[in-house]
Design an enzyme around this catalytic site. Structure first.
Site, mmCIF file in Angstrom:
data_model
loop_
_atom_site.group_PDB
_atom_site.id
_atom_site.type_symbol
_atom_site.label_atom_id
_atom_site.label_comp_id
_atom_site.label_asym_id
_atom_site.label_seq_id
_atom_site.Cartn_x
_atom_site.Cartn_y
_atom_site.Cartn_z
ATOM 1 N N MET A 121 0.875 -1.378 -0.091
ATOM 2 C CA MET A 121 -0.143 0.044 0.032
ATOM 3 C C MET A 121 0.771 1.149 -0.070
ATOM 4 O O MET A 121 0.336 2.419 0.205
ATOM 5 C CB MET A 121 -0.849 0.036 1.258
ATOM 6 N N GLY A 122 2.222 1.171 -0.231
ATOM 7 C CA GLY A 122 3.085 2.340 -0.387
ATOM 8 C C GLY A 122 3.523 2.925 1.025
ATOM 9 O O GLY A 122 3.427 2.090 1.941
ATOM 10 N N LEU B 176 6.665 3.395 1.554
ATOM 11 C CA LEU B 176 7.691 1.955 1.824
ATOM 12 C C LEU B 176 8.651 2.460 2.638
ATOM 13 O O LEU B 176 9.358 3.638 2.876
ATOM 14 C CB LEU B 176 8.155 1.826 0.221
ATOM 15 N N GLY C 164 11.095 -2.596 5.595
ATOM 16 C CA GLY C 164 10.308 -3.907 5.684
ATOM 17 C C GLY C 164 9.829 -4.286 4.294
ATOM 18 O O GLY C 164 10.189 -5.488 3.827
ATOM 19 N N HIS C 165 9.046 -3.443 3.584
ATOM 20 C CA HIS C 165 9.021 -3.642 2.242
ATOM 21 C C HIS C 165 10.188 -3.852 1.509
ATOM 22 O O HIS C 165 10.246 -4.854 0.385
ATOM 23 C CB HIS C 165 8.230 -2.385 1.553
ATOM 24 N N GLN D 11 -10.219 -2.896 2.112
ATOM 25 C CA GLN D 11 -10.094 -3.414 3.226
ATOM 26 C C GLN D 11 -10.179 -2.674 4.398
ATOM 27 O O GLN D 11 -9.495 -3.028 5.530
ATOM 28 C CB GLN D 11 -8.521 -4.220 2.995
ATOM 29 N N LYS E 270 4.991 -9.503 9.724
ATOM 30 C CA LYS E 270 4.407 -8.753 10.567
ATOM 31 C C LYS E 270 2.795 -8.712 10.590
ATOM 32 O O LYS E 270 1.997 -8.478 11.495
ATOM 33 C CB LYS E 270 4.841 -7.204 10.046
ATOM 34 N N ASP E 271 2.256 -8.991 9.300
ATOM 35 C CA ASP E 271 0.882 -9.075 9.194
ATOM 36 C C ASP E 271 0.827 -10.581 9.381
ATOM 37 O O ASP E 271 0.420 -11.146 8.352
ATOM 38 C CB ASP E 271 0.457 -8.418 7.867
ATOM 39 N N ARG F 65 2.326 3.141 9.034
ATOM 40 C CA ARG F 65 1.519 3.928 9.923
ATOM 41 C C ARG F 65 2.201 4.389 11.044
ATOM 42 O O ARG F 65 1.526 5.412 11.635
ATOM 43 C CB ARG F 65 0.342 2.970 10.722
HETATM 44 P P1 AMP Z 1 1.483 -2.841 3.497
HETATM 45 O O1 AMP Z 1 2.126 -1.922 2.569
HETATM 46 O O2 AMP Z 1 1.307 -2.500 4.918
HETATM 47 O O3 AMP Z 1 0.189 -3.710 2.924
HETATM 48 O O4 AMP Z 1 2.388 -4.066 3.428
HETATM 49 C C1 AMP Z 1 2.970 -4.773 2.238
HETATM 50 C C2 AMP Z 1 3.741 -5.897 2.603
HETATM 51 O O5 AMP Z 1 5.106 -5.715 3.408
HETATM 52 C C3 AMP Z 1 2.950 -6.808 3.352
HETATM 53 O O6 AMP Z 1 3.155 -8.271 3.027
HETATM 54 C C4 AMP Z 1 3.604 -6.531 4.793
HETATM 55 O O7 AMP Z 1 3.515 -7.633 5.673
HETATM 56 C C5 AMP Z 1 4.774 -6.286 4.556
HETATM 57 N N1 AMP Z 1 5.570 -5.635 5.706
HETATM 58 C C6 AMP Z 1 5.166 -4.531 6.230
HETATM 59 N N2 AMP Z 1 5.744 -4.134 7.371
HETATM 60 C C7 AMP Z 1 6.766 -4.920 7.311
HETATM 61 C C8 AMP Z 1 7.916 -5.137 8.129
HETATM 62 N N3 AMP Z 1 8.235 -4.134 9.256
HETATM 63 N N4 AMP Z 1 8.792 -6.274 8.001
HETATM 64 C C9 AMP Z 1 8.429 -6.899 6.955
HETATM 65 N N5 AMP Z 1 7.590 -6.982 6.118
HETATM 66 C C10 AMP Z 1 6.620 -6.124 6.255
#
Ligand code: AMP
Length: 281
Positions: free
Chosen positions: A30-31, A33, A36-37, A61, A149-150, A187
């Site tokens: 969801m950007g 970034l 983690g991403h 969602q 993390k998710d 967030r």
């Molecule tokens: P999001 O942009 O929050 O939808 O996350 C996109 C992907 O990045 C999802 O698979 C998340 O689980 C992963 N992600 C988010 N935060 C982290 C983190 N701190 N460490 C590893 N992966 C992450």
């Protein structure tokens, strides 16, 4: 890096890759970034010939009153990071490219979607499973990368891919943290400096419980109580859940000798944060 906001152009790029037998790794995001991403991008780079990232803040969602409108959006910074990390294609679809007018179809995973975030965010995982299905159909990846993390989201995606025989290998990677232990999250950008300090209690609670687990504690209520105490000490009052589950199934009863996962969802100011820790025997 190619940037697509259009499904036809994405396909026109993707199809020849497939015809040439190239393996494509895909990371839906969801950007906003962060590292983690980028850890997912790095692994995808290592394991595939081509890497595709999508950035789409998926409206379906988010529930009413959640943070869809204020979710951080920084497309230019994201684009620079992905370009620097050797991503081949960035897919930035408008809502209409994902959800055709009059769309009536959703993907609902039962069991593993029901408790935890599924309970505090009704409809959330149907939104996630549906958008991931659509994105898989559009990008046709060989492998897709998700963060642990998710944790529940990862379990939901694995179940969906298995149940619907989707031809994608799902890879889950560990949570990347800030040096002080806070799990990286888009967030976090919405936390004030004081709230950011308070938010450290999630990792502290998990770490305290992990120490107890290492010392032999196996009673779920005790382990959950230790984590709750850390949240309480930091003044965190709005807790969606603190719960110990079996790591593989997310079942409430952790079988003897099985790995467990302690999961937390709590609100710090106006920001809902999640974190988890897997405890092995
Ligand atoms: P999001 O942009 O929050 O939808 O996350 C996109 C992907 O990045 C999802 O698979 C998340 O689980 C992963 N992600 C988010 N935060 C982290 C983190 N701190 N460490 C590893 N992966 C992450």
């Amino acid at each position: 890096m190619r940037v697509f906001d259009n499904v036809d152009e994405l396909r026109a790029w993707r199809d020849p890759c497939r015809a040439a037998g190239e393996k494509v790794g895909f990371i839906p995001t969801m950007g906003a970034l962060h590292a983690g991403h980028l850890s997912l991008v790095k692994r995808a780079r290592e394991e595939n010939d081509r890497v595709v990232v999508s950035i789409f803040v998926n409206p379906t969602q988010f529930g009413p009153g959640e943070d869809f409108e204020v979710y951080p959006r920084v497309p230019e910074a994201d684009r620079a990071l992905l370009e620097a990390d050797g991503v081949d294609a960035l897919f930035l679809p408008p809502v209409e490219a994902i959800y055709p007018e009059g769309a009536q179809t959703g993907v609902t995973v039962s069991g593993v979607s029901l408790g935890l975030c599924g309970e505090s965010r009704p409809g959330h995982f149907t939104g996630v499973a549906t958008v991931v299905t659509i994105l898989f159909n559009l990008t046709a990846p060989d492998r897709a990368y998700f963060g642990l993390k998710d944790y529940q989201q990862f379990a939901v995606i694995c179940r969906m891919v298995k149940d619907l025989a989707m031809p994608v290998e799902v890879v889950g990677l560990p949570t990347v943290r800030e040096p002080d232990g806070l799990a990286m999250s888009s967030r976090n950008a919405r936390l004030t400096p004081d709230e950011r300090e308070t938010a450290l209690a999630l990792n502290r609670g998990l770490t305290d419980a992990e120490e107890a687990w290492s010392a032999g504690e196996r009673e779920p209520a005790k382990l959950e109580g230790i984590a709750r105490a850390a949240l309480a000490a930091a003044g965190i009052e709005r807790i969606d859940y603190v719960t110990l589950r079996e790591a593989e199934t997310l079942a409430e009863a952790v079988g003897a000798g099985k790995a467990a996962v302690l999961l937390i969802a709590a609100h710090v100011g106006s920001v809902r944060l999640i974190d988890n820790r897997t405890f092995r025997t």
